[in-house]
Write an enzyme that holds these catalytic residues in place. Structure first.
Site: not given
Ligand code: BES
Ligand code: MN
Ligand code: ZN
Length: 458
Positions: A235, A309
């Site tokens: 990230k 997931r």
């Molecule tokens: N933990 C994050 C989701 C998240 C991000 C929740 C910011 C609350 C605030 C999750 O693991 C994630 O990174 N999801 C990605 C999925 C994508 C790579 C398909 C997302 O939501 O961008």
């Molecule tokens: Mn994530």
């Protein structure tokens, strides 16, 4: 502990009154006039006696009294004992809970002056202990979320689960590290194996009263990513900053479980938490890897940042092995959820109309709102992969990231009984009196209200 349920005390007529005044309904008084008090929503006026002591408070309700607004009130009143004049029944119960929620303060790392030394004497007939338990559950959840990843790793989550189990004669089984492979939790292992040995991935399973088969079986499932770097698909800094909260689902599941056990609801309970760190190391799982899952479906990793997931797949499958009557999972699953609904409205997914209405109604009743979103079957195709059964990064054309994540979970959700998924934010980004910036409990009170009704209807 930051929970301060002692801010709620038994009914006491000698406590100073808080008078609720609707907009335009304030009695004519030079004091009120001098302070521009009109009864506008959230306005607060302390009225002194002849000696200058605070004698009573006036609180503006605007059009109608919202019990949740008491959350802001608790943090603004001077120390002492107060009572809400003319608030009875359900509104009194909700106000008491709101008061308690409004006094939460995260002070693990520095002493922070607590304004809320004010206590609320609850109305006659309010179940004081029940209110305190709800407040304490939400505080536990918020405290877990607020605690930095260094001090809230997989072991600390396990320890909290163990304390809950021991206090209520529940069984706790923890499967950790390489044992995850033997026990058939391959996706949990793959996502969590890059972490340092003392932060090894684990599946935490709590079981309570499982032999009492006349009771309905509730399964609570939580995403416990103690820190989400994104993995090799790292990230960016701004996106990583708050990822200590990525165990929010686990915090919600455990806090709700403790509440159910303390209230001794007539249910059987299974709690399943996957606690992992989505870390970067030579042994990290990679984009392009194909993971096995407990259910047998293979998943091609398109993005290591869609890790939630993957771990939930395994623990949802495990939940199904108990044949639950109702499964609820909590997860800070997608950034897309907050794009759709913002930080205050957790998306709720279920294909069962009655469960959806039950949870939404419970949320309205206890002022803990949820918003239903669709498990739109048309987007399932976005999860198809070339070389595996599924991909974890939905194809871009489907766009609705929270929906496609829920559709992914649906492939692994128990098929006995009902299932609902809450894509929670677990965080309050806007500081206001009673709503400190930081960890937030979302849906715990709604779920508890609904599970209580579900249990008595069974
Ligand atoms: N933990 C994050 C989701 C998240 C991000 C929740 C910011 C609350 C605030 C999750 O693991 C994630 O990174 N999801 C990605 C999925 C994508 C790579 C398909 C997302 O939501 O961008
Ligand atoms: Mn994530
Ligand atoms: Zn995550």
């Amino acid at each position: 502990m930051t929970a301060r349920p002692d801010v709620l005390i038994a009914a006491d007529a000698s406590a100073r009154p808080i008078r609720l005044l609707a907009a335009g309904a304030a009695p004519a008084s030079p004091w009120a006039e001098a302070h521009d008090f009109t009864g506008k929503t959230g306005q607060l006026l302390i009225v002194p006696d002849a000696q200058g002591h605070p004698a009573e408070a006036w609180f503006g309700t605007g059009e109608a009294f919202d019990p949740l607004s008491v959350r802001g009130l608790a943090a603004r009143l001077p120390a002492g004992d107060w009572r809400l004049e003319g608030v009875e029944g359900e509104a009194a119960e909700m106000s008491a809970v709101a008061w308690g929620l409004g006094t939460y303060l995260f002070d693990r790392y520095k002493a922070r002056p607590q304004r809320g030394r004010a206590r609320l004497a609850v109305a006659e007939g309010v179940d004081l202990e029940a209110c305190r338990r709800i407040v304490a559950a939400c505080a536990l959840c918020r405290e877990m979320v607020d605690t930095p990843a260094a001090d809230m790793g997989p072991l600390q989550i396990e320890t909290i689960a163990r304390e809950i189990a021991e206090a209520h004669d529940a069984d706790l089984t923890v499967t950790e590290g390489e044992a995850l492979l033997e026990a058939n939790y391959p996706a949990v292992h793959a996502v969590g194996r890059a972490a340092a040995p003392h932060r090894a991935p684990r599946v935490i399973e709590l079981g309570w009263k499982l032999d009492q088969t006349d009771r309905p079986l509730i399964a609570l499932v939580g995403k416990g990513v103690v820190f989400d770097t994104g993995g090799l698909d790292l990230k960016p800094a701004a996106g990583m900053r708050n990822m200590k909260k990525d165990m929010g689902g686990a915090a919600h599941a455990l806090a709700l479980a403790r509440l159910i056990l303390q209230a001794d609801l007539p249910v059987r309970l299974v709690v399943l938490v996957a606690a992992v760190e989505n870390a970067v190391s030579a042994d990290a799982f990679r984009p392009g890897d194909v993971l096995a899952t407990r259910q047998g479906l293979t998943v091609e990793v398109g993005n290591t940042d869609a890790e939630g997931r993957l771990i939930l797949a395994d623990v949802l499958t495990r939940a199904g092995e108990h044949a639950p009557d109702l499964t609820l999972d909590f997860a800070t699953l997608t950034g897309a959820a907050r794009i759709a609904l913002g930080p205050e409205l957790p998306p709720l997914y279920t294909d069962d109309e009655a469960l959806a209405e039950g949870l939404l109604a419970a949320g309205r009743a206890v002022r803990d709102p949820l918003w239903r979103m669709p498990l739109h079957a048309g987007y399932r195709a976005a999860l198809e992969a070339e070389i595996a059964d599924l991909r974890n990064d939905p194809a871009a054309w489907a766009q609705a990231g929270s929906v496609t994540a829920a559709l992914f979970l649906q492939r692994f959700a128990p098929t006995t009984g009902l299932w609902a998924h809450l894509d929670i934010f677990a965080w309050n980004p806007r500081a206001r009196p009673g709503w400190p910036e930081g960890g937030e409990a979302q849906g715990i009170r709604a779920a508890f209200h609904h599970i209580s009704a579900f249990a008595s209807a069974h």
